[in-house]
Every structure is written in structure tokens, then in C-alpha cells.
Motif scaffolding. Structure first.
Motif, PDB file in Angstrom:
ATOM      1  N   VAL A 171     -66.083 -88.207  12.260  1.00 46.54           N
ATOM      2  CA  VAL A 171     -67.382 -87.533  12.367  1.00 46.54           C
ATOM      3  C   VAL A 171     -67.763 -87.403  13.845  1.00 46.54           C
ATOM      4  O   VAL A 171     -67.780 -88.398  14.575  1.00 46.54           O
ATOM      5  N   ARG A 172     -68.019 -86.175  14.259  1.00 46.68           N
ATOM      6  CA  ARG A 172     -68.477 -85.929  15.625  1.00 46.68           C
ATOM      7  C   ARG A 172     -69.967 -86.248  15.728  1.00 46.68           C
ATOM      8  O   ARG A 172     -70.724 -86.005  14.784  1.00 46.68           O
ATOM      9  N   VAL A 173     -70.378 -86.737  16.882  1.00 48.33           N
ATOM     10  CA  VAL A 173     -71.807 -86.974  17.110  1.00 48.33           C
ATOM     11  C   VAL A 173     -72.284 -85.976  18.155  1.00 48.33           C
ATOM     12  O   VAL A 173     -71.807 -85.990  19.301  1.00 48.33           O
ATOM     13  N   ILE A 174     -73.183 -85.096  17.746  1.00 47.65           N
ATOM     14  CA  ILE A 174     -73.724 -84.097  18.673  1.00 47.65           C
ATOM     15  C   ILE A 174     -75.171 -84.448  18.955  1.00 47.65           C
ATOM     16  O   ILE A 174     -76.004 -84.450  18.056  1.00 47.65           O
ATOM     17  N   PRO A 175     -75.483 -84.768  20.220  1.00 47.58           N
ATOM     18  CA  PRO A 175     -76.860 -85.151  20.527  1.00 47.58           C
ATOM     19  C   PRO A 175     -77.715 -83.915  20.752  1.00 47.58           C
ATOM     20  O   PRO A 175     -77.241 -82.900  21.249  1.00 47.58           O
ATOM     21  N   GLU A 176     -78.947 -84.011  20.333  1.00 49.20           N
ATOM     22  CA  GLU A 176     -79.900 -82.942  20.635  1.00 49.20           C
ATOM     23  C   GLU A 176     -80.953 -83.487  21.592  1.00 49.20           C
ATOM     24  O   GLU A 176     -81.606 -84.489  21.287  1.00 49.20           O
ATOM     25  N   MET A 177     -81.089 -82.825  22.720  1.00 49.39           N
ATOM     26  CA  MET A 177     -82.163 -83.192  23.649  1.00 49.39           C
ATOM     27  C   MET A 177     -83.327 -82.234  23.405  1.00 49.39           C
ATOM     28  O   MET A 177     -83.379 -81.146  23.972  1.00 49.39           O
ATOM     29  N   GLU A 178     -84.229 -82.645  22.549  1.00 52.64           N
ATOM     30  CA  GLU A 178     -85.365 -81.794  22.193  1.00 52.64           C
ATOM     31  C   GLU A 178     -86.221 -81.554  23.429  1.00 52.64           C
ATOM     32  O   GLU A 178     -86.762 -82.492  24.020  1.00 52.64           O
ATOM     33  N   ALA A 179     -86.304 -80.261  23.833  1.00 53.79           N
ATOM     34  CA  ALA A 179     -87.073 -79.855  25.008  1.00 53.79           C
ATOM     35  C   ALA A 179     -87.132 -78.345  25.016  1.00 53.79           C
ATOM     36  O   ALA A 179     -86.246 -77.708  24.453  1.00 53.79           O
ATOM     37  N   PRO A 180     -88.125 -77.724  25.642  1.00 50.26           N
ATOM     38  CA  PRO A 180     -89.296 -78.360  26.254  1.00 50.26           C
ATOM     39  C   PRO A 180     -90.463 -78.542  25.274  1.00 50.26           C
ATOM     40  O   PRO A 180     -91.482 -79.084  25.657  1.00 50.26           O
ATOM     41  N   GLY A 181     -90.310 -78.115  24.016  1.00 53.29           N
ATOM     42  CA  GLY A 181     -91.342 -78.385  23.015  1.00 53.29           C
ATOM     43  C   GLY A 181     -91.113 -79.745  22.381  1.00 53.29           C
ATOM     44  O   GLY A 181     -90.137 -80.429  22.706  1.00 53.29           O
ATOM     45  N   HIS A 182     -92.026 -80.130  21.497  1.00 55.39           N
ATOM     46  CA  HIS A 182     -91.864 -81.386  20.742  1.00 55.39           C
ATOM     47  C   HIS A 182     -91.560 -82.570  21.664  1.00 55.39           C
ATOM     48  O   HIS A 182     -90.636 -83.333  21.401  1.00 55.39           O
ATOM     49  N   SER A 183     -92.301 -82.662  22.757  1.00 55.41           N
ATOM     50  CA  SER A 183     -91.896 -83.627  23.785  1.00 55.41           C
ATOM     51  C   SER A 183     -92.997 -84.596  24.201  1.00 55.41           C
ATOM     52  O   SER A 183     -92.915 -85.203  25.268  1.00 55.41           O
ATOM     53  N   THR A 184     -94.009 -84.746  23.362  1.00 55.91           N
ATOM     54  CA  THR A 184     -95.124 -85.634  23.708  1.00 55.91           C
ATOM     55  C   THR A 184     -94.653 -86.983  24.238  1.00 55.91           C
ATOM     56  O   THR A 184     -95.118 -87.454  25.279  1.00 55.91           O
ATOM     57  N   ALA A 185     -93.727 -87.595  23.517  1.00 54.81           N
ATOM     58  CA  ALA A 185     -93.388 -88.988  23.797  1.00 54.81           C
ATOM     59  C   ALA A 185     -92.785 -89.192  25.187  1.00 54.81           C
ATOM     60  O   ALA A 185     -92.819 -90.300  25.716  1.00 54.81           O
ATOM     61  N   TRP A 186     -92.232 -88.130  25.796  1.00 53.40           N
ATOM     62  CA  TRP A 186     -91.741 -88.254  27.174  1.00 53.40           C
ATOM     63  C   TRP A 186     -92.903 -88.593  28.106  1.00 53.40           C
ATOM     64  O   TRP A 186     -92.732 -89.275  29.112  1.00 53.40           O
ATOM     65  N   GLY A 187     -94.077 -88.064  27.756  1.00 56.85           N
ATOM     66  CA  GLY A 187     -95.225 -88.176  28.651  1.00 56.85           C
ATOM     67  C   GLY A 187     -95.872 -89.551  28.686  1.00 56.85           C
ATOM     68  O   GLY A 187     -96.685 -89.832  29.561  1.00 56.85           O
ATOM     69  N   TYR A 188     -95.535 -90.414  27.729  1.00 61.42           N
ATOM     70  CA  TYR A 188     -96.130 -91.758  27.780  1.00 61.42           C
ATOM     71  C   TYR A 188     -95.563 -92.531  28.960  1.00 61.42           C
ATOM     72  O   TYR A 188     -96.268 -93.265  29.636  1.00 61.42           O
ATOM     73  N   GLY A 189     -94.265 -92.328  29.184  1.00 61.79           N
ATOM     74  CA  GLY A 189     -93.623 -93.068  30.270  1.00 61.79           C
ATOM     75  C   GLY A 189     -93.814 -92.394  31.618  1.00 61.79           C
ATOM     76  O   GLY A 189     -94.026 -93.049  32.635  1.00 61.79           O
ATOM     77  N   ILE A 190     -93.731 -91.069  31.634  1.00 61.18           N
ATOM     78  CA  ILE A 190     -93.833 -90.330  32.897  1.00 61.18           C
ATOM     79  C   ILE A 190     -94.852 -89.195  32.689  1.00 61.18           C
ATOM     80  O   ILE A 190     -94.477 -88.054  32.385  1.00 61.18           O
ATOM     81  N   PRO A 191     -96.137 -89.521  32.822  1.00 63.07           N
ATOM     82  CA  PRO A 191     -97.180 -88.558  32.446  1.00 63.07           C
ATOM     83  C   PRO A 191     -97.083 -87.211  33.160  1.00 63.07           C
ATOM     84  O   PRO A 191     -97.422 -86.182  32.566  1.00 63.07           O
ATOM     85  N   GLU A 192     -96.624 -87.186  34.410  1.00 57.38           N
ATOM     86  CA  GLU A 192     -96.636 -85.916  35.128  1.00 57.38           C
ATOM     87  C   GLU A 192     -95.677 -84.880  34.567  1.00 57.38           C
ATOM     88  O   GLU A 192     -95.799 -83.696  34.874  1.00 57.38           O
ATOM     89  N   ILE A 193     -94.732 -85.300  33.720  1.00 62.38           N
ATOM     90  CA  ILE A 193     -93.793 -84.307  33.188  1.00 62.38           C
ATOM     91  C   ILE A 193     -94.289 -83.700  31.879  1.00 62.38           C
ATOM     92  O   ILE A 193     -93.576 -82.912  31.249  1.00 62.38           O
ATOM     93  N   ALA A 194     -95.511 -84.046  31.476  1.00 65.23           N
ATOM     94  CA  ALA A 194     -96.018 -83.520  30.201  1.00 65.23           C
ATOM     95  C   ALA A 194     -97.204 -82.589  30.407  1.00 65.23           C
ATOM     96  O   ALA A 194     -98.016 -82.773  31.313  1.00 65.23           O
ATOM     97  N   CYS A 209    -100.449 -80.787  28.119  1.00 63.90           N
ATOM     98  CA  CYS A 209    -101.313 -80.962  26.921  1.00 63.90           C
ATOM     99  C   CYS A 209    -100.986 -82.255  26.178  1.00 63.90           C
ATOM    100  O   CYS A 209    -100.915 -82.280  24.948  1.00 63.90           O
ATOM    101  N   LEU A 210    -100.820 -83.332  26.947  1.00 61.30           N
ATOM    102  CA  LEU A 210    -100.391 -84.614  26.376  1.00 61.30           C
ATOM    103  C   LEU A 210    -101.438 -85.163  25.413  1.00 61.30           C
ATOM    104  O   LEU A 210    -102.525 -85.555  25.827  1.00 61.30           O
ATOM    105  N   ASN A 211    -101.102 -85.161  24.144  1.00 56.30           N
ATOM    106  CA  ASN A 211    -101.967 -85.686  23.087  1.00 56.30           C
ATOM    107  C   ASN A 211    -103.370 -85.077  23.116  1.00 56.30           C
ATOM    108  O   ASN A 211    -104.365 -85.761  22.870  1.00 56.30           O
TER     109      ASN A 211
END
Lengths: 580, 580
Positions: free
Chosen positions: B278-301, B303-305
């Protein structure tokens, strides 16, 4: 956040990161959990995290520790049913696992830490009579002071069981402090159910459940304060009951020798259910849906497995009881005799649903009989079904039937018959208008098995999903809609159903939970609190989310109500949409 | 029934009733299982019980015993991936439990007992190169003679894995004889997949799955010969990936320190998957659906929450990547660098779905930037997303994106981009007409998470069930509908999705199985056999029923396809309805 809690928490954070040191650099975690800006720092939930919601409750603002060696005293605690329950609830209260997904700050922020620890609960009951039936008093009061002993008082052992459940739900776990506690003490709760009859129907004919699987279901019912296990044991698909008098019914009608319920199994289940305050009401499916009876005793069946089945049955296989044959009456009455002893409950379900007249009209035995007797099929049907029900009544039981008996087949049912409505919510009005007591199982709201394709199990017509009752639809249904007060008073309660076409032990927990809990709250808590304020789904979701987490913690494979984020941050998700 | 089998069976019946003697009087069981009159005494299933159906197969009419100490020989058996698989398959072949519900007489009646026992399987592979990717050859041939050694031949270790799976499915268990056997020997099977890319998407952001839970899912994929695990690891709801360079993303964006995937976890999963083909293909969800990135690095988000969230997101919480901020590009490219190493597969999913322009239009950082640069939002969006995809290409990876990038945002995608269709089946035509390769995940057929209420998780509007894709709907969908030959050739394969709004480890097995198996057969076996005869759901159900039983036997909580009776007696249930 209260300063002393804050300092405790920062210590705890260090402790926690040690546990996960293999996974993440310790210093990385500045917060032990995802906490989002914008969430109110004070628990905004106006109702306590108790499911179903108690009728009356008052809470304070202290956090009370709870001792793991908590003692249960008083004469109530010595009653066998209660002392067994205490053992169970000690296990449930002191689960070591975390609720990982409940709102992090809600558990802590509006509490003041208490120096005291809850060490003792005193249980008093008024009567030691442990008979469990439709009129059993399940009320209780529970007081949990900040200092001193908690008190649980009830009329009966079953009220005490309900109070123990409530007490267990007050207990939370701080992973950061590795301690169990009761928030919002002191507590004063006085509680009782709005409806007497609060049940789940389980179908063990289409798919078999072991005794252990049934017991687990019954235990989970009791956690949501449901009190009826409607056992739809028999159907066309298999005959798992091992009759003493007619062992050939199971020998040839069960799926296999392992797919059976013996008298011993039934006694064990009834006793287990009683210890959880759950009545077991057996349903003897007849005279429709009865194919499997005919494998063991062919002469009591009509249209036995007729092929193709279309026109002879709602779903395969075809087969109904031969209502003209004298052996049929003998067998049915004989089984009633056996079940009347095995199932002590005063209710007995005599079914009477979904018969297909063509099955009998095409059976030469029936047509010959009718000609000889100069009887119509309808007269024969009434004679058979009323005879069956009379035999149940002779056992001093209340007869329950499905709605068709009254509304479709127009059988002249005695007024003491309880009529279970299932086809649609409009049946509640029709049945109560005629003055019959009712149990409500409207399929458009409370059938929990639907929504996964039509139950005909046939791949030929393309089946679309339809009929899934979302938890909010389950919760929103008001049984009393369009009823007069006196009609509404005829509602004994309700049952959510779990028919077996597409449910079995592999998926039943997800099918039942948390939707059966949404159902259960309507039955216990009702539609308004004692002040007359409506209980809304907008409030309910804030309690149902942690209740689902607690069910998972207790080992139930309940499906999620939404994204994990929404369990953690419900106010970010569960918002009224903007007005158009 | 063959006479010698009959005598064996009557001995075995006695043995069986001893086991159940506590439950039922021994003499009562004249037949060890429910057997119904009217069922043909000869196995009427024209296809073997192998799921998915092999391309070419021939079978005989002998029953072959199979030794529990079966040996696997040949140079193939010594390859590490195969030798590990042999251990697993020995366990799967020799399950001691019964298949209680498969048609009783079908397993025995058209077979002649063989005196010989299968003792040895010789495995030969052409290449020991165990690189696993989209072009890996998975073909195999399997011959099982009545006397002598079985032979499994394949180009690669992965073809050998598929052949071992097929071999394991040939093995049945006679409970009455307490022996494992292969019916219908000799066998000659030559097999290969119709589509290269056969996957399941799992969402581990909305709900977290442990490494063990993911591994179990991957193993079950391999049983239905699926070969892609599309890992939708990130989304708005949580950021479980522990980046080496940006640990703050998980530290603040994961649900908790335990709800994370480290590099070590990922390597383990990738290796586990490889060992199962079984191959594993990662998906890097971006640039939508990305709220959770902004908790750690707020400047990259952006309309955060934002509250209320309506208008800023498809579902809560609001938050997209700030595509104008230089830090955003740095972080995204940095994570691509890390994932390009962790995930060896040549495919890399760069997402690009469901962005809401209002989120950026209301962000002063973005609007200022656009004004300064004299750029439109669309130009900025294209620049960001194409920049991200170029960075992926520089790692020598094939870029996969969601269909909106092409069909809705009209980004000028290089022709080597693979476009994943999800919104509806009509997208397959649009994408292939434009000359792009595609992976088909049409939600109206192959979204397996739908049908349980709308995924908004909002109790305010009353949610009705809609969109449940019944197994027959899953099976009936033809990806090639309305396509020209050259368009159809652009279909690389497909993925069924398991998004996380209403699925988590508690219910995923029922959600996936057996429907994902129905999906898997279309991808492996295709729509016609090599003779050009259509594979129909009417034939498929007769094999899917026992395959579901085998999945349960292997420990998967797959939901039932219908009443137990219909599994036991499929021809009594699965009949074409009468013509109108």
C-alpha cells in the motif's frame, strides 16, 4: 482562571510532557491542549453535564475531590441490587483515562478548589421491595455538600440506581492533576422520569446477539436511564428460542445450535437487566413474520418460503403462521405459557404487524378451512389474534400490540391493550383518540436502524439512502404534537428501534449511540423543565458532546457527533445561523 | 450430497452437539444448521468466492485439504516483504472460527473429496526490486493442483502479496470436520488490476487515529487489494504533524500532545503500508482548511477562527493560510521538504480545495499587500498555489490537486498534474476532456462518510439524512460513463473517502466495510471480465456476502449487507423483482 489552579496546571503540564517525551520535544508544548483564542474563559454551559438532564438541580462553585476509597453507607447500600451497582459505579467513576476531547477550560475555570474530599455517600431507600415494573418509582434526590457526606435518597432500589448513575456523571478527571473530582459542588438534585416506559427494541432474529452482547446493550441503556429492553426475539429469519415443549423450533429454525437462547440464557438476561433497572419485555412475533417457525413444525406455517417471495411477504423469506391449523394455536399458547414464566414483566408483546393476506388466501389449507367453517379470513384472523392475546391476559399480563392490529386490521381490541405506534408519528393521534394507551416508536423519528438502504436487502433496484434520523431529529420530535391533554396522558412512553436488517453486533453501538441517548433524554427529562422552559437541542448538544465522550470512555463505540474540534470548542461550531 | 461427505457430516454433527450440549438437548438437532427447503443442492454461484474477482480463473471439483504446517518455498518466499506476509497469511488462513453464516451446503456439495493435502506453495518473483509506486506490477498467477505443489508467480513482491491474499481466500473451514480445505481444486488463476491507483482517503485531522488504528485500516485495505492510503493528515480542526522545523504547529495545533504524528510514526506507517503493498500519499491541505496552522504561527493565517464563522468557511472553524505573508511560503515549503523525505511515494497531494475568498478579502494584511503589489487576489492565489506545487515538483514528485484548482479557480496547471475529482461524477468528463489525468472520488457514489446528517455539525437547521451511498450504488457507478476511449484512459484510478466529520476510530470499520470492498472490486476487476461480460451486482452480492463474513472473521467490524437469513440463503433474497 483562578490563580491557584493556574499554578497547579503549570506544574501538571511538565508532568504531562514527560509522558509524551518520546513523541514531541518537551519544551514545544506551551499549552497542554489545543486552546483557541476567542473561547469564553468561563464555562458557558447553563446546564450541568448530566445526561439525561435531571428535573431539578442546583450547583455551587467549588471543586470537590473524590476519594478512590469512597464508602457507600446506609441501609440502601446493603440491598443486593444496590451493592452490586456500587461496585460497577466505582469502576465507572474512576476510569483512569482522560476525556481527551472535552472543552479544556470548561472543567476548571468556574470552580474554586476545595480542601475537602468526598469520602462517603449515604444511601437510603424507602422500600426494599425490588419488584420492577411499569409503575416502579424511579425518583431520587442526591445532595453532595462541600464538606461531609453525600446523600442519595430514593423510594426504591431503582431510584437509587438512577441516582448512582447521576453521581457517576458528576465525576470528572483532570489528566494534568491525575485526580478525580466533582466540579460545581455543592450539588442538590431531585429527579424523576417524565415517562414510565423508556425502551429500545432489539431484533435478535435477523442477526443473532450473544448473551454477553445483549447484556452490554442493556447496561448502556441504564446509563442513559432507559428502563425497557423490548426483546424482538423471533422473526421470519430465525427462531433462536429453545422451547422446552417444542425444541424442534430452534433445532431447525435457529441459524445454528450456537445461535439460540435457552431458558437459562433468558433468566440470566432478565436478572442482569433487573440489576440495572431495566425491564425485559418479550415480543412473540405472530402471526406474520413467522417463516422460521415452519422449519421445525411445517404444518403451522403458510406460504413457507414461497419462491419467488414477491407478494407474499414484506421482505424475504415468505411465511406466516397457519392460523387455521389447531397445532398452531397449541404451539403459540404453549410458548406463551413458557414465556409468561421466563419473563416476569407484566407487559407481553403479542405483535400482530405486517401480515400479508395473500399468503393465507393462496394456502389451500386455509381456504378449505374457511369454506368448511363458512368463515371469512378476517374473522379467522381476529379469532386467532384475540385468542392469542386472551391467553396472554390469562397470565395476568398487559398485552402490547403493533398499531396495525387497531388501525389497519381493525381488530376489536380490549381497552386495556397497549398499542405501539411505528408507521409514522400521525399514528399517535389516531391511537390515543380511540382511547388506547400507547408506546411511541414513530419510524420517521425513532427508528435508529434506518438510513442505510431499503431493508429489503435486494440489490436489484438501486437503493438510495433515506430515512436516517440524525440525533437532532431524534431529539426534536415531540410525541405530544397535535394531541389533547387527555390524549397525551395516554402516552406511556416510547421505544427507539434497532431492527436487524442492517445492524448486528458489529455496528450496533454506533447505530445506537449517541442517538439513543438523545431519545432517552426526551423520555426522562421531557420537553420542558419544571419551570416550563423548553429543553432545546441548542442546549442539549453542549451536554450530549461530553456524554458521547463519556460513553466512549466507558467502552461503547459511539460515533462522533461532529468534528473533534467541535467537541473541544462547541461554541465555535454550534451557532445559530445568521438571520436571512 | 456425496455419500462419503454425508457420512463424515453425520459423525461431525454429533461432535458439534457435544460442544453445545449445555444449551440444547443433543438429540434435538437433526441438522447442524438451518437448512431450508427449496435451496438448490448445488452451489449455484458461477464465480468463485474471491474478492475482488480475479481476471482469469479456472476451477475444478475436488476438495483439497490444506496442511497447517504448509511450507512456502522458492526464492520469492525468502524476500523480506513476502516472508513477513507469509506469517500473516498463515494466521488468516487457519482461523479456527467458523463462518457461521455462509450458505451451509454451498461449501460442500459440488466438491469431490480429495485424498491429498496441500503441503507446499512455491513462490517465484521476477525482480527483487521492492520499490512501490504507481507503476508497480501487481500481476500474479496462482495454480493449485489436486496433487503436488501450488505455484505463485509474480513480477514483483507486490504481485506475490496479491496472490497470497487470493490463496488465503480459497481456504474454507468445515466446522463439522474441524479442518481447513480448498474447495473446487484444481485452481488456475491469472490476475492483474484494471486500475493502477486504488485508494482510500482517511482524515486524521477532524478526528485522530492512533498509529495502530491506521495500520489496521491499511491492512484491511490490502485484503481487498487496495493499494493507496491517501493520508489527509491536516485540516482546520487540528494539526497533528510534529514538524522538525516548526514544532509549534503541532504543539499548539494538535488536539493534545498525544494527538500527534512524529517523523518516527510516519516512517513506521509508511513501512507497514509498504509491507502490505500500500502506497502512502500525503496530502498537505492548503491554502484552505488551514485554521489549525494559525494556532502555532498566527501570522500565517487569515480570518483565524473568525466569529461567527458563517461566510468565512465551509464549516467551522474559519481560517486559511495568509497567502501574502512571506512566512507562509517559508513554512509550507519547509513542510514540503520534510514530507518529501518522509513519504517516498512519487505522488504528493497539494490540495487546493474549498477556499473562501471572503476570508482573504476581509484580511487587511492581504488587501494592503495586493494594493502595494498592484495584484489581484486571483493572481496572488495562482502565484501561491503554483509556487507550492512547483516546490513539490522540484522534489521529483507528481502533483495531485483537488478539482477546484482546475475547474473552479481555473489555475493554469501543468499537464502533468493529476486532478482528483470529488464534487460529482460529471467532473470526470470535464477534467479528462481537458487532457488531465484523474483520480475519481465522486461524492455522489464514492464518499463513504456521507449520509448521517450534513457535515456542518450544526444542530440549528434540522438535518435530514442524505447521501448515504449503499454498497450497490458504490458498485454500480461506472467512472467511464460518457467518456471517450482516450478520456477514459486518463483515469488513473479512484479513491473512496472517509472524511472525519462523523467518522472516527469508533465507527470507521462499519463505515468502510463492506462498501469499500465493493469499490475495490471495480478498481481491481473492472467492469467486465476478459471475455467482455459485464460484472453485475447480482453476481457480486453472492460473493460480497461471504467476503463480509470473512472480514468479520478477520476481526473487522464490518456491518451486515442484509438479514442473516439472506447471507445464509442468498438466492431466497436476492432475486430480480417481477417485471411490471
Amino acid at each position: 482562571m483562578h490563580a491557584s489552579l493556574l499554578s497547579l496546571l503549570s506544574v501538571a503540564t511538565v508532568a504531562l510532557t514527560v509522558v509524551t517525551a518520546q513523541q514531541v520535544p518537551e519544551a514545544a508544548f506551551s499549552s497542554p491542549r489545543q486552546v483557541i483564542q476567542g473561547i469564553p474563559a468561563v464555562n458557558p454551559v447553563k446546564q450541568p453535564w448530566i445526561w439525561p438532564l435531571p428535573q431539578n438541580w442546583k450547583r455551587g462553585s467549588s471543586t470537590l475531590k473524590i476519594s478512590k476509597s469512597i464508602r457507600f453507607e446506609g441501609q440502601g447500600a446493603r440491598q443486593p441490587i444496590i451493592s452490586k451497582a456500587i461496585k460497577r459505579y466505582k469502576g465507572l467513576m474512576f476510569k483512569k483515562e482522560d476525556f481527551p476531547m472535552i472543552p479544556y477550560n470548561w472543567t476548571t475555570t468556574d470552580d474554586k478548589p476545595s480542601r475537602s474530599t468526598l469520602e462517603t455517600v449515604v444511601i437510603d431507600i424507602k422500600t426494599t421491595n425490588d419488584r420492577l415494573d411499569v409503575d416502579t418509582d424511579e425518583s431520587y434526590t442526591l445532595t453532595v455538600p462541600v464538606n461531609g457526606k453525600a446523600a442519595l435518597q430514593a423510594e426504591t432500589v431503582y431510584g437509587a440506581l438512577r441516582g448512582l448513575e447521576t453521581l457517576s456523571q458528576l465525576v470528572q478527571y483532570y489528566p494534568e492533576r491525575r485526580t478525580h473530582f466533582i466540579p460545581n459542588a455543592p450539588w442538590k438534585i431531585s429527579d424523576f422520569p417524565k415517562y414510565k416506559h423508556r425502551g429500545i427494541l432489539l431484533d435478535t432474529s435477523r442477526h443473532f446477539y450473544t448473551v454477553q452482547e445483549i447484556e452490554k446493550i442493556i447496561e448502556t441503556l441504564s446509563w442513559s436511564k432507559l428502563n425497557v429492553f423490548h426483546w424482538h426475539m423471533l422473526d421470519s429469519t430465525s427462531f433462536p428460542y429453545v422451547s422446552k415443549k417444542y425444541p424442534e423450533l430452534a433445532a431447525k429454525g435457529a441459524y445454528s445450535p450456537r445461535h439460540v437462547y435457552t431458558a437459562k440464557d433468558i433468566k440470566r438476561i432478565v436478572q442482569f437487566a433487573k440489576e440495572h433497572g431495566v425491564r425485559v419485555i418479550p415480543e412473540m412475533e405472530a402471526p406474520g413474520h413467522s417463516t422460521a417457525w415452519g422449519y421445525g413444525i411445517p404444518e403451522i406455517a403458510s406460504c413457507l418460503n414461497t419462491q419467488p417471495y414477491f407478494g407474499y411477504t414484506i421482505q424475504p423469506p415468505a411465511g406466516q403462521l397457519n392460523i387455521a391449523h389447531p397445532k398452531t394455536k397449541e404451539v403459540v399458547h404453549g410458548l406463551i405459557d413458557e414465556w409468561a414464566e421466563l419473563f416476569p414483566d407484566s407487559f407481553f408483546h403479542a405483535a400482530g404487524d405486517e401480515v400479508i393476506m395473500k399468503c393465507w388466501e393462496d394456502d389451500p389449507y386455509i381456504t378449505d378451512y374457511l369454506q368448511k367453517k363458512n368463515q371469512t379470513l378476517k374473522q379467522l384472523f381476529d379469532e386467532f389474534t384475540l385468542g392469542m392475546e386472551d391467553h396472554v391476559r390469562q397470565k395476568n399480563k398487559t398485552v402490547v400490540v403493533w398499531q396495525e392490529m387497531l388501525l389497519e386490521y381493525h381488530v376489536n381490541l380490549p381497552k386495556d391493550t397497549v398499542v405501539q405506534v411505528w408507521i409514522g408519528s400521525e399514528g399517535v393521534k389516531e391511537v390515543t383518540k380511540m382511547g388506547y394507551k400507547t408506546i411511541v416508536s414513530a419510524q420517521n423519528f425513532w427508528y435508529l436502524d434506518l438510513g442505510f438502504g431499503r431493508p429489503r436487502s435486494n440489490p436489484y433496484p438501486e437503493v438510495q439512502g433515506a430515512g436516517f434520523n440524525h440525533w437532532n431529529r431524534v431529539y426534536s420530535y415531540d410525541m405530544r404534537a397535535n394531541l389533547t391533554k387527555s390524549e397525551a396522558d395516554l402516552i406511556l412512553g416510547a421505544e427507539a428501534t434497532m431492527w436487524g436488517e442492517l445492524a448486528d453486533p458489529n455496528n450496533i453501538e454506533d447505530r445506537l449511540w449517541p442517538r439513543a441517548a438523545a431519545f432517552a433524554e426526551r423520555l426522562w427529562s421531557g420537553y420542558e423543565n419544571p419551570k416550563g422552559e423548553a429543553l432545546t437541542s441548542a442546549d442539549a448538544i453542549l451536554r450530549l458532546l461530553p456524554w458521547r465522550e463519556r460513553l466512549v470512555l466507558r467502552g461503547v463505540r459511539a460515533g462522533p457527533l461532529g468534528q473533534g474540534f467541535c467537541t473541544r470548542n462547541p461554541l465555535d461550531c454550534f451557532q445559530p445561523p445568521p438571520k436571512a
